[in-house]
Design a protein around this motif. Structure first.
Motif, mmCIF file in Angstrom:
data_model
loop_
_atom_site.group_PDB
_atom_site.id
_atom_site.type_symbol
_atom_site.label_atom_id
_atom_site.label_comp_id
_atom_site.label_asym_id
_atom_site.label_seq_id
_atom_site.Cartn_x
_atom_site.Cartn_y
_atom_site.Cartn_z
ATOM 1 N N MET A 1 0.875 -1.341 -0.159
ATOM 2 C CA MET A 1 0.047 0.010 -0.108
ATOM 3 C C MET A 1 1.129 1.176 -0.069
ATOM 4 S SD MET A 1 -3.085 0.940 2.777
ATOM 5 C CE MET A 1 -3.673 -0.401 2.412
ATOM 6 N N THR A 2 0.615 2.248 -0.966
ATOM 7 C CA THR A 2 1.236 3.446 -0.931
ATOM 8 C C THR A 2 1.050 4.323 0.236
ATOM 9 O OG1 THR A 2 -0.195 4.803 -2.137
ATOM 10 C CG2 THR A 2 1.254 3.229 -3.426
ATOM 11 N N ALA A 3 2.082 5.297 0.500
ATOM 12 C CA ALA A 3 1.870 6.452 1.400
ATOM 13 C C ALA A 3 0.424 7.089 1.067
ATOM 14 C CB ALA A 3 2.849 7.203 1.627
ATOM 15 N N GLU A 4 0.304 7.180 -0.311
ATOM 16 C CA GLU A 4 -0.885 8.303 -0.627
ATOM 17 C C GLU A 4 -2.253 7.379 -0.384
ATOM 18 O OE1 GLU A 4 -1.654 8.766 -4.700
ATOM 19 O OE2 GLU A 4 -2.067 10.796 -4.259
ATOM 20 N N GLU A 5 -2.384 6.058 -0.519
ATOM 21 C CA GLU A 5 -3.373 5.246 -0.199
ATOM 22 C C GLU A 5 -3.757 5.374 1.554
ATOM 23 O OE1 GLU A 5 -3.507 1.941 -3.681
ATOM 24 O OE2 GLU A 5 -2.003 1.925 -2.087
ATOM 25 N N LYS A 6 -2.627 5.161 2.305
ATOM 26 C CA LYS A 6 -2.556 5.419 3.655
ATOM 27 C C LYS A 6 -3.018 6.785 4.077
ATOM 28 C CE LYS A 6 1.159 1.887 4.302
ATOM 29 N NZ LYS A 6 2.561 1.703 4.836
ATOM 30 N N THR A 7 -2.622 7.655 3.436
ATOM 31 C CA THR A 7 -3.178 8.843 3.786
ATOM 32 C C THR A 7 -4.577 9.163 3.486
ATOM 33 O OG1 THR A 7 -0.925 9.762 3.431
ATOM 34 C CG2 THR A 7 -2.961 11.640 3.395
ATOM 35 N N LEU A 8 -5.132 8.582 2.581
ATOM 36 C CA LEU A 8 -6.371 8.546 2.180
ATOM 37 C C LEU A 8 -7.262 7.910 3.211
ATOM 38 C CD1 LEU A 8 -9.012 9.206 0.040
ATOM 39 C CD2 LEU A 8 -8.314 7.445 -1.116
ATOM 40 N N ILE A 9 -7.157 6.536 3.568
ATOM 41 C CA ILE A 9 -7.827 5.845 4.504
ATOM 42 C C ILE A 9 -7.709 6.450 5.889
ATOM 43 C CG2 ILE A 9 -7.484 3.640 5.751
ATOM 44 C CD1 ILE A 9 -6.472 2.259 3.178
ATOM 45 N N LEU A 10 -6.672 7.116 6.329
ATOM 46 C CA LEU A 10 -6.534 7.736 7.510
ATOM 47 C C LEU A 10 -7.400 8.817 7.585
ATOM 48 C CD1 LEU A 10 -2.881 7.227 9.238
ATOM 49 C CD2 LEU A 10 -5.143 6.111 9.941
ATOM 50 N N LYS A 52 4.434 7.804 11.676
ATOM 51 C CA LYS A 52 4.855 6.526 11.337
ATOM 52 C C LYS A 52 4.060 5.697 10.123
ATOM 53 C CE LYS A 52 6.003 2.125 13.887
ATOM 54 N NZ LYS A 52 5.743 1.754 15.168
ATOM 55 N N ILE A 53 2.825 5.828 10.013
ATOM 56 C CA ILE A 53 1.928 5.305 9.063
ATOM 57 C C ILE A 53 2.201 6.008 7.578
ATOM 58 C CG2 ILE A 53 -0.495 4.731 8.647
ATOM 59 C CD1 ILE A 53 -0.985 4.751 11.756
ATOM 60 N N VAL A 54 1.837 7.349 7.796
ATOM 61 C CA VAL A 54 1.812 8.016 6.442
ATOM 62 C C VAL A 54 3.057 8.787 6.122
ATOM 63 C CG1 VAL A 54 -0.598 8.326 6.405
ATOM 64 C CG2 VAL A 54 1.082 10.091 7.069
ATOM 65 N N GLY A 55 4.142 8.821 6.856
ATOM 66 C CA GLY A 55 5.319 9.692 6.749
ATOM 67 C C GLY A 55 5.308 10.880 6.961
ATOM 68 N N LYS A 56 6.176 11.591 7.416
ATOM 69 C CA LYS A 56 6.178 13.034 7.701
ATOM 70 C C LYS A 56 5.625 13.957 6.522
ATOM 71 C CE LYS A 56 9.113 14.520 11.234
ATOM 72 N NZ LYS A 56 10.438 14.639 11.877
ATOM 73 N N GLU A 57 6.132 13.757 5.436
ATOM 74 C CA GLU A 57 5.930 14.237 4.320
ATOM 75 C C GLU A 57 4.566 14.405 3.686
ATOM 76 O OE1 GLU A 57 6.728 10.400 3.000
ATOM 77 O OE2 GLU A 57 7.705 11.733 4.343
#
Length: 109
Positions: A1-10, A52-57
Motif C-alpha cells: 500500500m502506498t503512502a498516498e493510499e494510507k493517507t486517504l484511508i486515515l 509512522k503510518i503515512v510519513g512526515k511528508e
C-alpha cells in the motif's frame, strides 16, 4: 500500500474526529469539527503515530483531508472523502449545514 493510499484511508477514518472533541469538551473555542480534527493530528500525543503510518511528508495532506472535507472546491484526496461524507449524510441533506445539528445525539434515520 502506498503512502498516498494510507493517507486517504486515515483521512477518511479521522475526517469527523473533531466531532468527538466538540462533544467531549463542550467546544469552548466554538471551532468547527474539521478545524478541531486537523488540530488533533498535530497533537504531540498522536503526531508520531500518524507520521509512522503515512510519513512526515504526508501529514499536511492528512490534515488537509480532515480540515477541508466540507469544502465544495476540495481537490485530490480530499474530494474523495468529501464525496463519501456527502453520500453518507444524504439522509439529512436539509440539516447538513445547520450548526446546531452538530451537537445532536438523537439522529433518527
Amino acid at each position: 500500500m502506498t503512502a498516498e493510499e494510507k493517507t486517504l484511508i486515515l483521512g477518511a477514518l479521522f475526517h469527523d474526529i473533531g466531532k468527538f472533541v466538540q462533544r467531549c469538551t463542550g467546544n469552548p473555542s466554538r471551532k468547527k469539527h474539521p478545524e478541531l480534527g486537523a488540530a488533533l493530528i498535530d497533537d504531540g500525543r498522536f503526531l508520531h503515530r500518524f507520521e509512522k503510518i503515512v510519513g512526515k511528508e504526508n501529514i499536511p495532506s492528512l490534515k488537509n483531508i480532515i480540515s477541508e472535507h466540507h469544502n465544495q472546491n476540495a481537490k485530490d484526496l480530499t474530494s474523495i472523502v468529501r464525496e463519501a461524507d456527502r453520500l453518507s449524510a444524504s439522509e439529512r441533506v436539509d440539516m447538513e449545514e445547520a450548526e446546531t445539528y452538530q451537537d445532536r445525539w438523537d439522529h433518527k434515520h
